[in-house]
Design a protein around this motif. Sequence first.
Motif, PDB file in Angstrom:
ATOM      1  N   VAL A  66      12.294  62.434  62.740  1.00  0.00           N
ATOM      2  CA  VAL A  66      13.442  63.351  62.692  1.00  0.00           C
ATOM      3  C   VAL A  66      14.524  63.022  63.719  1.00  0.00           C
ATOM      4  N   LEU A  67      14.150  62.698  64.940  1.00  0.00           N
ATOM      5  CA  LEU A  67      15.151  62.514  65.990  1.00  0.00           C
ATOM      6  C   LEU A  67      16.160  61.400  65.694  1.00  0.00           C
ATOM      7  N   PRO A  68      15.734  60.256  65.112  1.00  0.00           N
ATOM      8  CA  PRO A  68      16.742  59.222  64.792  1.00  0.00           C
ATOM      9  C   PRO A  68      17.808  59.699  63.805  1.00  0.00           C
ATOM     10  N   LYS A  69      17.459  60.615  62.923  1.00  0.00           N
ATOM     11  CA  LYS A  69      18.429  61.121  61.960  1.00  0.00           C
ATOM     12  C   LYS A  69      19.532  61.907  62.661  1.00  0.00           C
ATOM     13  N   ILE A  70      19.166  62.669  63.686  1.00  0.00           N
ATOM     14  CA  ILE A  70      20.169  63.394  64.462  1.00  0.00           C
ATOM     15  C   ILE A  70      21.016  62.415  65.261  1.00  0.00           C
ATOM     16  N   HIS A  71      20.357  61.437  65.851  1.00  0.00           N
ATOM     17  CA  HIS A  71      21.045  60.427  66.661  1.00  0.00           C
ATOM     18  C   HIS A  71      22.065  59.636  65.838  1.00  0.00           C
ATOM     19  N   GLU A  72      21.719  59.326  64.591  1.00  0.00           N
ATOM     20  CA  GLU A  72      22.558  58.461  63.755  1.00  0.00           C
ATOM     21  C   GLU A  72      23.585  59.237  62.938  1.00  0.00           C
ATOM     22  N   GLU A  73      23.452  60.553  62.841  1.00  0.00           N
ATOM     23  CA  GLU A  73      24.383  61.356  62.054  1.00  0.00           C
ATOM     24  C   GLU A  73      25.760  61.378  62.718  1.00  0.00           C
ATOM     25  N   LYS A  74      26.746  60.824  62.034  1.00  0.00           N
ATOM     26  CA  LYS A  74      28.085  60.681  62.605  1.00  0.00           C
ATOM     27  C   LYS A  74      28.769  62.023  62.855  1.00  0.00           C
ATOM     28  N   HIS A  75      28.377  63.054  62.138  1.00  0.00           N
ATOM     29  CA  HIS A  75      29.021  64.360  62.284  1.00  0.00           C
ATOM     30  C   HIS A  75      28.450  65.161  63.450  1.00  0.00           C
ATOM     31  N   TYR A  76      27.430  64.624  64.112  1.00  0.00           N
ATOM     32  CA  TYR A  76      26.859  65.274  65.296  1.00  0.00           C
ATOM     33  C   TYR A  76      27.346  64.524  66.538  1.00  0.00           C
ATOM     34  N   PRO A  77      28.167  65.147  67.386  1.00  0.00           N
ATOM     35  CA  PRO A  77      28.663  64.444  68.593  1.00  0.00           C
ATOM     36  C   PRO A  77      27.614  64.397  69.703  1.00  0.00           C
ATOM     37  N   CYS A  78      26.479  63.774  69.390  1.00  0.00           N
ATOM     38  CA  CYS A  78      25.410  63.653  70.374  1.00  0.00           C
ATOM     39  C   CYS A  78      24.678  62.333  70.149  1.00  0.00           C
ATOM     40  N   LEU A  80      20.822  60.272  71.256  1.00  0.00           N
ATOM     41  CA  LEU A  80      19.533  60.245  71.932  1.00  0.00           C
ATOM     42  C   LEU A  80      19.566  59.108  72.949  1.00  0.00           C
ATOM     43  N   VAL A  81      19.504  59.456  74.241  1.00  0.00           N
ATOM     44  CA  VAL A  81      19.537  58.452  75.302  1.00  0.00           C
ATOM     45  C   VAL A  81      18.165  57.811  75.473  1.00  0.00           C
ATOM     46  N   GLY A  82      17.126  58.635  75.468  1.00  0.00           N
ATOM     47  CA  GLY A  82      15.777  58.117  75.629  1.00  0.00           C
ATOM     48  C   GLY A  82      14.753  59.179  75.283  1.00  0.00           C
ATOM     49  N   THR A  83      13.576  58.734  74.855  1.00  0.00           N
ATOM     50  CA  THR A  83      12.475  59.642  74.560  1.00  0.00           C
ATOM     51  C   THR A  83      11.179  58.966  74.967  1.00  0.00           C
ATOM     52  N   ARG A 245       7.463  60.989  87.708  1.00  0.00           N
ATOM     53  CA  ARG A 245       6.794  60.763  86.433  1.00  0.00           C
ATOM     54  C   ARG A 245       6.942  59.296  86.051  1.00  0.00           C
ATOM     55  N   ILE A 246       5.865  58.667  85.645  1.00  0.00           N
ATOM     56  CA  ILE A 246       5.942  57.343  85.030  1.00  0.00           C
ATOM     57  C   ILE A 246       5.824  57.546  83.527  1.00  0.00           C
ATOM     58  N   MET A 247       6.794  57.026  82.779  1.00  0.00           N
ATOM     59  CA  MET A 247       6.900  57.342  81.354  1.00  0.00           C
ATOM     60  C   MET A 247       6.943  56.068  80.509  1.00  0.00           C
ATOM     61  N   ILE A 248       6.406  56.203  79.290  1.00  0.00           N
ATOM     62  CA  ILE A 248       6.405  55.113  78.312  1.00  0.00           C
ATOM     63  C   ILE A 248       7.323  55.488  77.156  1.00  0.00           C
ATOM     64  N   PRO A 249       8.304  54.655  76.805  1.00  0.00           N
ATOM     65  CA  PRO A 249       9.231  55.029  75.718  1.00  0.00           C
ATOM     66  C   PRO A 249       8.549  54.979  74.358  1.00  0.00           C
ATOM     67  N   LEU A 250       8.962  55.911  73.485  1.00  0.00           N
ATOM     68  CA  LEU A 250       8.544  55.849  72.087  1.00  0.00           C
ATOM     69  C   LEU A 250       9.308  54.717  71.386  1.00  0.00           C
ATOM     70  N   LYS A 251       8.844  54.334  70.225  1.00  0.00           N
ATOM     71  CA  LYS A 251       9.441  53.210  69.508  1.00  0.00           C
ATOM     72  C   LYS A 251      10.911  53.452  69.152  1.00  0.00           C
ATOM     73  N   ILE A 252      11.281  54.731  68.988  1.00  0.00           N
ATOM     74  CA  ILE A 252      12.654  55.047  68.563  1.00  0.00           C
ATOM     75  C   ILE A 252      13.597  55.175  69.750  1.00  0.00           C
ATOM     76  N   SER A 253      13.101  55.076  70.962  1.00  0.00           N
ATOM     77  CA  SER A 253      13.940  55.304  72.141  1.00  0.00           C
ATOM     78  C   SER A 253      14.944  54.161  72.323  1.00  0.00           C
ATOM     79  N   PRO A 254      16.245  54.481  72.499  1.00  0.00           N
ATOM     80  CA  PRO A 254      17.221  53.430  72.814  1.00  0.00           C
ATOM     81  C   PRO A 254      16.931  52.748  74.145  1.00  0.00           C
ATOM     82  N   LEU A 255      16.293  53.453  75.061  1.00  0.00           N
ATOM     83  CA  LEU A 255      15.847  52.864  76.323  1.00  0.00           C
ATOM     84  C   LEU A 255      14.417  52.384  76.128  1.00  0.00           C
ATOM     85  N   GLN A 256      14.256  51.068  75.983  1.00  0.00           N
ATOM     86  CA  GLN A 256      12.917  50.493  75.752  1.00  0.00           C
ATOM     87  C   GLN A 256      12.379  49.839  77.033  1.00  0.00           C
TER      88      GLN A 256
END
Length: 256
Positions: A66-78, A80-83, A245-256
Amino acid sequence: RGLASSAHRPREDSWLKSLFVRKVDPRKDAHSNLLAKRETSSLYKLQFHNVKPECLDAYNKLCQEVLPKIHEEKHYPCALVGTWNTWYGEQDQAVHLWRYEGGYPALNEVMSKLRQNKEFTEFRKERGNMLLSRKNQLLLEFSFWNEPVPRDGPNIYELRSYQLRPGTMIEWGNYWARAIRFRQDSNEAVGGFFSQIGQLYMVHHLWAYKDLQTREDIRNAAWHKPGWDELVYYTVPLIQEMESRIMIPLKISPLQ
């Protein structure tokens, strides 16, 4: 002699107290106007979701749908920086960082449109059944930090969170405007933020490293640079609490 000693004690106590009582200078502007980037009007939202342990895999799968759809939707001015999932720190935790281009009006626009999005409504309902708790904060980025941009991996990420003493945000910013130059040689500095809504006087520094040993090596190297120790010495008294916190990015995260 006893009278002379007791007569001087209040003055000595007053002098000693003056060394430890921090004086807060009056300000003529909000610290958000003094510390935030002026060339952009971006607002950030940081989300912490504590997931039921048995639901973490299903939660990650749902977010990756779901999150990539929000990130890629041009009509949403937002965007996803990282997850991420927290690896070391609070367990079974997801962390999401969003950027809203245009500040609070952009946030309101996105939230209004998402309330009309049936897929997102179902997503929130299904997600809610997987969570133990959740919280978020609205943040601005420090003017002297890098703006977080997508990067290739693999990396691990460290989110260092500082609860500052009220009234010390300007002082923190002044010290870190100088300190950040000591921590950019290896391109580890990702972004620096301070809270506007939610838990106040919170600062978050986001770093990227190849692995834990690289993190250790880079942090140790900073202590060999003249001036780093002095800046740490002056910033530590500004802190009430801190967390790493030490964190591991999900596959969809722009920050890999």
